[in-house]
Scaffold this motif. Sequence first.
Motif, PDB file in Angstrom:
ATOM      1  N   HIS A 116       0.841  -1.208   0.000  1.00  0.00           N
ATOM      2  CA  HIS A 116       0.000   0.000   0.000  1.00  0.00           C
ATOM      3  C   HIS A 116       0.871   1.251   0.000  1.00  0.00           C
ATOM      4  N   LEU A 117       1.969   1.214   0.759  1.00  0.00           N
ATOM      5  CA  LEU A 117       2.920   2.337   0.765  1.00  0.00           C
ATOM      6  C   LEU A 117       3.487   2.550  -0.636  1.00  0.00           C
ATOM      7  N   ALA A 118       3.896   1.464  -1.285  1.00  0.00           N
ATOM      8  CA  ALA A 118       4.434   1.576  -2.653  1.00  0.00           C
ATOM      9  C   ALA A 118       3.393   2.200  -3.575  1.00  0.00           C
ATOM     10  N   HIS A 119       2.158   1.747  -3.468  1.00  0.00           N
ATOM     11  CA  HIS A 119       1.087   2.280  -4.306  1.00  0.00           C
ATOM     12  C   HIS A 119       0.931   3.783  -4.090  1.00  0.00           C
ATOM     13  N   LEU A 120       0.944   4.232  -2.851  1.00  0.00           N
ATOM     14  CA  LEU A 120       0.715   5.654  -2.583  1.00  0.00           C
ATOM     15  C   LEU A 120       1.902   6.518  -2.996  1.00  0.00           C
ATOM     16  N   ILE A 121       3.101   5.985  -2.911  1.00  0.00           N
ATOM     17  CA  ILE A 121       4.263   6.728  -3.423  1.00  0.00           C
ATOM     18  C   ILE A 121       4.138   6.880  -4.934  1.00  0.00           C
ATOM     19  N   ILE A 122       3.765   5.820  -5.608  1.00  0.00           N
ATOM     20  CA  ILE A 122       3.562   5.875  -7.062  1.00  0.00           C
ATOM     21  C   ILE A 122       2.414   6.825  -7.390  1.00  0.00           C
ATOM     22  N   HIS A 123       1.339   6.751  -6.636  1.00  0.00           N
ATOM     23  CA  HIS A 123       0.196   7.646  -6.830  1.00  0.00           C
ATOM     24  C   HIS A 123       0.642   9.114  -6.721  1.00  0.00           C
ATOM     25  N   GLY A 124       1.405   9.419  -5.684  1.00  0.00           N
ATOM     26  CA  GLY A 124       1.896  10.789  -5.503  1.00  0.00           C
ATOM     27  C   GLY A 124       2.810  11.229  -6.633  1.00  0.00           C
ATOM     28  N   CYS A 125       3.669  10.325  -7.098  1.00  0.00           N
ATOM     29  CA  CYS A 125       4.581  10.659  -8.203  1.00  0.00           C
ATOM     30  C   CYS A 125       3.816  10.916  -9.501  1.00  0.00           C
ATOM     31  N   LEU A 126       2.740  10.186  -9.709  1.00  0.00           N
ATOM     32  CA  LEU A 126       1.931  10.437 -10.901  1.00  0.00           C
ATOM     33  C   LEU A 126       1.211  11.781 -10.795  1.00  0.00           C
ATOM     34  N   HIS A 127       0.727  12.127  -9.610  1.00  0.00           N
ATOM     35  CA  HIS A 127       0.144  13.464  -9.417  1.00  0.00           C
ATOM     36  C   HIS A 127       1.179  14.546  -9.748  1.00  0.00           C
ATOM     37  N   ALA A 128       2.438  14.310  -9.386  1.00  0.00           N
ATOM     38  CA  ALA A 128       3.505  15.285  -9.661  1.00  0.00           C
ATOM     39  C   ALA A 128       3.663  15.526 -11.155  1.00  0.00           C
ATOM     40  N   GLN A 129       3.237  14.560 -11.966  1.00  0.00           N
ATOM     41  CA  GLN A 129       3.347  14.666 -13.417  1.00  0.00           C
ATOM     42  C   GLN A 129       2.050  15.113 -14.071  1.00  0.00           C
ATOM     43  N   GLY A 130       1.075  15.480 -13.248  1.00  0.00           N
ATOM     44  CA  GLY A 130      -0.168  16.009 -13.786  1.00  0.00           C
ATOM     45  C   GLY A 130      -1.312  15.023 -13.874  1.00  0.00           C
ATOM     46  N   TYR A 131      -1.087  13.777 -13.492  1.00  0.00           N
ATOM     47  CA  TYR A 131      -2.201  12.823 -13.467  1.00  0.00           C
ATOM     48  C   TYR A 131      -3.183  13.245 -12.388  1.00  0.00           C
ATOM     49  N   VAL A 132      -4.470  13.112 -12.692  1.00  0.00           N
ATOM     50  CA  VAL A 132      -5.529  13.438 -11.733  1.00  0.00           C
ATOM     51  C   VAL A 132      -6.608  12.361 -11.824  1.00  0.00           C
ATOM     52  N   HIS A 133      -7.540  12.403 -10.899  1.00  0.00           N
ATOM     53  CA  HIS A 133      -8.639  11.433 -10.906  1.00  0.00           C
ATOM     54  C   HIS A 133      -9.958  12.131 -10.616  1.00  0.00           C
ATOM     55  N   GLU A 134     -10.139  13.291 -11.259  1.00  0.00           N
ATOM     56  CA  GLU A 134     -11.358  14.076 -11.068  1.00  0.00           C
ATOM     57  C   GLU A 134     -12.535  13.514 -11.863  1.00  0.00           C
ATOM     58  N   ASN A 137     -12.718   9.014 -16.627  1.00  0.00           N
ATOM     59  CA  ASN A 137     -11.670   8.762 -17.621  1.00  0.00           C
ATOM     60  C   ASN A 137     -10.280   9.066 -17.073  1.00  0.00           C
ATOM     61  N   GLN A 138     -10.153  10.173 -16.335  1.00  0.00           N
ATOM     62  CA  GLN A 138      -8.871  10.529 -15.743  1.00  0.00           C
ATOM     63  C   GLN A 138      -8.453   9.487 -14.710  1.00  0.00           C
ATOM     64  N   ALA A 139      -9.408   9.056 -13.893  1.00  0.00           N
ATOM     65  CA  ALA A 139      -9.118   8.054 -12.866  1.00  0.00           C
ATOM     66  C   ALA A 139      -8.677   6.739 -13.505  1.00  0.00           C
ATOM     67  N   GLU A 140      -9.346   6.337 -14.574  1.00  0.00           N
ATOM     68  CA  GLU A 140      -8.992   5.090 -15.254  1.00  0.00           C
ATOM     69  C   GLU A 140      -7.572   5.159 -15.820  1.00  0.00           C
ATOM     70  N   LEU A 141      -7.224   6.281 -16.422  1.00  0.00           N
ATOM     71  CA  LEU A 141      -5.883   6.462 -16.971  1.00  0.00           C
ATOM     72  C   LEU A 141      -4.833   6.378 -15.861  1.00  0.00           C
ATOM     73  N   MET A 142      -5.083   7.081 -14.751  1.00  0.00           N
ATOM     74  CA  MET A 142      -4.129   7.087 -13.644  1.00  0.00           C
ATOM     75  C   MET A 142      -4.026   5.701 -13.004  1.00  0.00           C
ATOM     76  N   GLU A 143      -5.152   5.066 -12.772  1.00  0.00           N
ATOM     77  CA  GLU A 143      -5.154   3.736 -12.152  1.00  0.00           C
ATOM     78  C   GLU A 143      -4.438   2.713 -13.019  1.00  0.00           C
ATOM     79  N   ASN A 144      -4.652   2.762 -14.325  1.00  0.00           N
ATOM     80  CA  ASN A 144      -3.969   1.836 -15.223  1.00  0.00           C
ATOM     81  C   ASN A 144      -2.459   2.028 -15.183  1.00  0.00           C
ATOM     82  N   ARG A 145      -2.032   3.272 -15.111  1.00  0.00           N
ATOM     83  CA  ARG A 145      -0.585   3.562 -15.017  1.00  0.00           C
ATOM     84  C   ARG A 145      -0.026   3.041 -13.688  1.00  0.00           C
TER      85      ARG A 145
END
Length: 165
Positions: A116-134, A137-145
């Motif tokens: 879970h920690l690994a997932h949240l670090i990756i989640h935060g790093c993707l947010h740093a690159q502009g990924y969002v889940h608003e 479609n955005q959530a699906e793209l981010m989750e797939n990555r």
Amino acid sequence: MTSKTNTLVSVAIQWAMQADHPPFSEVDNSRIRRWAKACFMDRADITIRLVGEEEGRELNRDFRGKDYATNVLTFPMDMPDLGANSGLPVFMADIVICPAVVEREAAEQGKDPIDHLAHLIIHGCLHAQGYVHESENQAELMENREIEILKRFRISNPYVISAKK
């Protein structure tokens, strides 16, 4: 041989809480760096700060108006595009993780806390690159990555409901 990504991504780690807190005592900085570096294809300069619940709550309240500690917060720096030859990072961000919240969520969701920690670090790093889940479609793209990156570390899809509660 050093991979190109490793030379382009700098990850600083700050432990503002007890580093020996189980179950995260077995997670060393090099492991956190590998998770973060796997998220970037361009130059990046990232700081990951692991905080206690009080600091996590203050940051969430001050920057998001939500008065509780959350699992991950990302503070991206708005960088001007100076071109690939500038030598500057493309992405800069501070990522704040609250391990107490991560541990609690993992227990509630029947997940391994380190996964879970690994997932949240990756989640935060993707947010740093502009990924969002608003949006959906955005959530699906981010989750797939996220799922794609987690597979590299043999971590299962975090969006599949666990039956081992």
